[in-house]
Design an enzyme around this catalytic site. Structure first.
Site, PDB file in Angstrom:
ATOM      1  N   VAL A 187       0.812  -1.229   0.000  1.00 50.53           N
ATOM      2  CA  VAL A 187       0.000   0.000   0.000  1.00 50.53           C
ATOM      3  C   VAL A 187       0.847   1.281   0.000  1.00 50.53           C
ATOM      4  CG1 VAL A 187      -1.990  -1.089   1.117  1.00 50.53           C
ATOM      5  CG2 VAL A 187      -0.284   0.097   2.525  1.00 50.53           C
ATOM      6  N   ASN A 211      -7.333  -0.896   5.471  1.00 50.62           N
ATOM      7  CA  ASN A 211      -7.121  -1.396   6.836  1.00 50.62           C
ATOM      8  C   ASN A 211      -5.651  -1.619   7.170  1.00 50.62           C
ATOM      9  OD1 ASN A 211      -7.814  -3.214   9.324  1.00 50.62           O
ATOM     10  ND2 ASN A 211      -6.634  -4.541   7.950  1.00 50.62           N
ATOM     11  N   TYR A 224       2.710   6.486  15.630  1.00 49.93           N
ATOM     12  CA  TYR A 224       1.515   5.678  15.308  1.00 49.93           C
ATOM     13  C   TYR A 224       0.251   6.462  15.635  1.00 49.93           C
ATOM     14  CZ  TYR A 224      -1.895   1.864  15.577  1.00 49.93           C
ATOM     15  OH  TYR A 224      -3.011   1.065  15.406  1.00 49.93           O
TER      16      TYR A 224
END
Ligand code: NAD
Length: 282
Positions: free
Chosen positions: A86, A112, A178
């Protein structure tokens, strides 16, 4: 009540019992990071609701193929798996093209795929930062874009993004990067939803709390005290969730049952984000 307006419109032509509107029969979905964990559970849910599902993962073709085979076994007969990174925009375009060539269209994109890196903020390297943001933020944006390029000419589509509880709270781990990536994801969802509403493309997010996946399992066994302290105890429901507890939300968002919902983030965290531990009276 029938209302006739000179400007604007009321409702859609989507109607009928809600159990019917939840069905995904005839829809085609792609799930990035669908080969295991949360993505695999969402893929299962979408297939159980009637969709054909394309599983995208980065490496280990067997893992994705095993899930695709399982989905074919429960009736999603045209489901298949492919490898795509991705972080590479061209690869995502190719994955969407392959889906459209094989299954005729793409109705639902579930962006996802995501990674986590635990490192104290003062020690994080530029390489670690870039690697994480490439998957979690750039990967989500270009997954959505690759889908939308196909959906816009069709004038319909549905995009679901996996965010995180960590978009809202500093989650007890050294994960500044994150957490920032997931907060960024939530804003992307709002912006893309706003831009693409005129094409009848809805964009929403699911923000899970701590969910038992392959990555969490060994940690829980090795450090049960620590894990209980910051993963389980702060959740009002006093437990960790399972991937299949997110599948219902994915089906709801992907379906016509949520036809008036866009740009939102569903937090599914067992009550983790409700109140700080020290405020608990119970
Ligand atoms: P996982 O590690 O079990 O699965 C990750 C999946 O993403 C795998 O299929 C992997 O192949 C894929 N992937 C990783 N990098 C990729 C890339 N560059 N290109 C294509 N695919 C790639 O993770 P999980 O726990 O199931 O997490 C899935 C999502 O849920 C992530 O976005 C994660 O941040 C989010 N999330 C997880 C939890 C949790 O507690 N597990 C909580 C909140 C949010």
């Amino acid at each position: 009540m029938a209302v006739h307006l000179n400007k604007g419109r009321v409702g859609t032509d989507v109607c009928g019992p809600v159990t019917e509107r939840l069905r995904l029969k005839g829809r085609v979905a792609m799930v990035t990071g669908g080969s295991r964990g949360i993505g695999a559970a969402m893929a299962r849910g979408l297939a159980e609701a009637g969709a054909e599902v394309v599983i995208v993962s980065r490496q280990g073709a067997e893992e994705g193929e095993a899930i695709a085979e399982e989905l074919r076994g429960i009736g999603a007969k045209n489901s298949f798996a492919l490898l795509a990174d991705v972080t590479k925009r061209a690869t995502l375009d190719a994955a969407v093209d392959e889906t459209v060539n094989r299954l005729g269209k793409l109705d639902i994109m579930v962006a996802n795929a995501g990674i986590g890196i635990d490192v104290n903020a003062e020690d994080m390297t530029e390489d670690q930062w870039d690697r994480l943001m490439d998957v979690n933020l750039k990967g989500v944006f270009f997954s959505a874009q690759a889908a939308a390029r196909h959906m816009i000419p069709r004038g319909r589509g549905n995009i679901i993004v996996t965010s995180s509880l960590s978009a809202f709270v500093a989650n007890g781990n050294p994960q500044a990067c994150y957490n920032a990536s997931k907060a960024g994801v939530n804003m992307l969802v709002r912006c893309l939803a706003y831009e693409w509403a005129r094409h009848d493309i809805r964009v929403n997010a699911i923000a899970p709390g701590y969910i038992m996946t392959d990555i969490l399992g060994p940690y829980l066994e090795e450090f049960p005290e620590e894990a209980h302290g910051y993963m389980i105890r702060p959740a009002a429901m006093n437990r960790i969730g399972t991937p299949d507890e997110l599948a219902g939300a994915a089906v709801f968002l992907a379906s016509d049952a949520s036809s008036y919902m866009t740009g939102q983030c569903m937090v599914i965290d067992g009550g983790y984000s409700l109140t700080p531990l020290e405020n608990r009276l119970l």
